[in-house]
Design a protein around this motif. Sequence first.
Motif, mmCIF file in Angstrom:
data_model
loop_
_atom_site.group_PDB
_atom_site.id
_atom_site.type_symbol
_atom_site.label_atom_id
_atom_site.label_comp_id
_atom_site.label_asym_id
_atom_site.label_seq_id
_atom_site.Cartn_x
_atom_site.Cartn_y
_atom_site.Cartn_z
ATOM 1 N N LEU A 55 0.838 -1.208 0.000
ATOM 2 C CA LEU A 55 0.000 0.000 0.000
ATOM 3 C C LEU A 55 0.873 1.258 0.000
ATOM 4 C CD1 LEU A 55 -2.783 -0.989 2.575
ATOM 5 C CD2 LEU A 55 -3.005 -0.836 0.091
ATOM 6 N N LEU A 56 1.913 1.248 0.819
ATOM 7 C CA LEU A 56 2.783 2.429 0.903
ATOM 8 C C LEU A 56 3.616 2.599 -0.366
ATOM 9 C CD1 LEU A 56 3.922 2.195 4.624
ATOM 10 C CD2 LEU A 56 2.098 3.601 3.642
ATOM 11 N N ARG A 57 3.932 1.478 -1.016
ATOM 12 C CA ARG A 57 4.642 1.585 -2.292
ATOM 13 C C ARG A 57 3.734 2.194 -3.355
ATOM 14 N NH1 ARG A 57 7.193 -3.664 -4.815
ATOM 15 N NH2 ARG A 57 5.025 -4.281 -4.587
ATOM 16 N N GLU A 58 2.473 1.779 -3.357
ATOM 17 C CA GLU A 58 1.522 2.363 -4.314
ATOM 18 C C GLU A 58 1.399 3.879 -4.121
ATOM 19 O OE1 GLU A 58 -2.407 0.584 -4.546
ATOM 20 O OE2 GLU A 58 -1.519 -1.413 -4.470
ATOM 21 N N GLU A 59 1.530 4.330 -2.880
ATOM 22 C CA GLU A 59 1.466 5.772 -2.607
ATOM 23 C C GLU A 59 2.756 6.484 -2.996
ATOM 24 O OE1 GLU A 59 0.298 6.888 1.353
ATOM 25 O OE2 GLU A 59 -1.208 5.315 1.445
ATOM 26 N N GLY A 60 3.783 5.730 -3.366
ATOM 27 C CA GLY A 60 5.055 6.340 -3.739
ATOM 28 C C GLY A 60 5.918 6.707 -2.553
ATOM 29 N N LEU A 61 5.540 6.177 -1.374
ATOM 30 C CA LEU A 61 6.253 6.564 -0.150
ATOM 31 C C LEU A 61 7.499 5.715 0.077
ATOM 32 C CD1 LEU A 61 5.461 8.760 1.852
ATOM 33 C CD2 LEU A 61 4.392 7.002 3.271
ATOM 34 N N ILE A 62 7.464 4.456 -0.389
ATOM 35 C CA ILE A 62 8.618 3.572 -0.209
ATOM 36 C C ILE A 62 8.931 2.843 -1.517
ATOM 37 C CG2 ILE A 62 8.216 3.150 2.267
ATOM 38 C CD1 ILE A 62 6.986 0.437 1.498
ATOM 39 N N ASP A 63 10.171 2.342 -1.600
ATOM 40 C CA ASP A 63 10.577 1.448 -2.685
ATOM 41 C C ASP A 63 10.868 0.085 -2.075
ATOM 42 O OD1 ASP A 63 10.512 3.167 -4.878
ATOM 43 O OD2 ASP A 63 12.496 3.982 -4.416
ATOM 44 N N ARG A 64 10.661 -0.971 -2.876
ATOM 45 C CA ARG A 64 10.993 -2.316 -2.407
ATOM 46 C C ARG A 64 11.793 -3.023 -3.486
ATOM 47 N NH1 ARG A 64 6.932 -5.812 0.345
ATOM 48 N NH2 ARG A 64 8.781 -6.065 1.624
ATOM 49 N N CYS A 65 12.979 -3.477 -3.130
ATOM 50 C CA CYS A 65 13.816 -4.176 -4.092
ATOM 51 C C CYS A 65 14.354 -5.450 -3.451
ATOM 52 C CB CYS A 65 15.022 -3.321 -4.502
ATOM 53 S SG CYS A 65 14.568 -1.866 -5.416
ATOM 54 N N PRO A 66 14.418 -6.543 -4.257
ATOM 55 C CA PRO A 66 15.036 -7.763 -3.735
ATOM 56 C C PRO A 66 16.469 -7.470 -3.312
ATOM 57 C CG PRO A 66 14.055 -8.121 -5.909
ATOM 58 C CD PRO A 66 14.010 -6.671 -5.658
ATOM 59 N N ARG A 67 16.888 -8.062 -2.235
ATOM 60 C CA ARG A 67 18.231 -7.910 -1.653
ATOM 61 C C ARG A 67 18.449 -6.549 -0.986
ATOM 62 N NH1 ARG A 67 19.699 -11.854 -5.420
ATOM 63 N NH2 ARG A 67 19.570 -10.414 -7.148
#
Lengths: 248, 248
Positions: A55-67
């Motif tokens: 949800l927070l990624r959809e808002e542009g607040l966080i990024d998530r990357c493998p590793r």
Amino acid sequence: MDERRSRADRARQIADLLRGEIMHGRFRTGRLPLESALAREYGTSRNTVRQALDLLREEGLIDRCPRVGTTVAAEKYPHGLHRLLGLAETLHEHGEVTNKVRTMGLIEPPPAVGHRLGLPPGEPVVYLERLRSLNGLPLSLDLTYLVRDVGEPLFDADLERNDVFVLLEEIAGRPLGTAELTLEAVNADAHTAAVLDVPRGAALLMVERLTHLSDGRPVDLEFIRFRGDRLTMRGHLRRDSEEEHPCP
Amino acid sequence: MDERRSRADRARQIADLLRGEIMHGRFRTGRLPLESALAREYGTSRNTVRQALDLLREEGLIDRCPRVGTTVAAEKYPHGLHRLLGLAETLHEHGEVTNKVRTMGLIEPPPAVGHRLGLPPGEPVVYLERLRSLNGLPLSLDLTYLVRDVGEPLFDADLERNDVFVLLEEIAGRPLGTAELTLEAVNADAHTAAVLDVPRGAALLMVERLTHLSDGRPVDLEFIRFRGDRLTMRGHLRRDSEEEHPCP
């Protein structure tokens, strides 16, 4: 937390708490804890934490990357709501505000503008349209109508690097007084989205603000669209209003 | 108006003025003037007026039908921002607020909640989730954390028809004092959109609010999502802040 509720409800609840922690500066390093650590901290499952982070990624607040893990993607800047402030004034700790003047001119305003500014029909006003950026990134699109006597001297002012508020006070030789404001959340139309460099439909914080000089005269009517992913409004309210307990 | 600017820029400018007029109640009959009349009034072309009306229709503010013309689609209700008010208190002139309790229980809060409420680790709090409606239409989704001593008596209160604020003051035997609040614009995720009966991605006005009793103790931490198409925040600001000129 109550595991009988739907995961979506629990994810929203945790997303709100994480959003608050991000905004209040808990993750100064820019990195969030591992999903497993967040699951323990919030007393929920990793799946629910993952959904909250989505949800927070959809808002542009966080990024998530493998590793790499979960990182804070964008700072949200707090615009003071406790006092009438210009953008550069309220964000001075966060960097440099610059303004691109998109258009400026003397116009015969529609009745809606003249009426709000207390002007007789046909009286011209100065219209000013600016794209405002913080540290080079677009933050807001401002449409401004100014009464002629304080607006016209702005043609010779440095509008790129100054708040209109500060310039108005210099020109008028007196401080600003109060402003009435209306705040809304709206979706960005295609053209505004392009100007502000956001996806079409992105949530914007829209402000309509009528500002008066300290003598009560309305001088400045503004329509401001802030990028929702870049700006918050922060202030405080009192239960006993000023109206009921006026200061002498 | 300056006809050399792009039509999209001029349409946005006119849409903002019309939005303001709708919100300030100019069109009490619910009907907007003809495109040709609006074009004269705003000193622009019918094409630009049509594009401005399209923007307001996209926002859900107006409807446009052949033969019927342009009508105001939805009232936007003003939430007072000049004083700390509950929803039913601030909207009492506009109709009846009802609340559907989605969940309520005593929980061990995540550290982020306990910390904001000034509680020792492990101290339980009351968690309350409500869908709030005005005249039967969904208006906001509220997630509320309450300190135990003022929160637990709410299990026996009529939460369907009362603001939590009013109930808290009865229970605590003292008025509320101040609240810190943060306002944001966010896009509705799929699940929240379903709960609030809006399209996915609709702009929401998000409020985080920490409320204290008059003795300064924080008792109520809330995360509120207002439908952007139904609610505005309206208040005023002063240039000379209370902080700088405190009332004795």
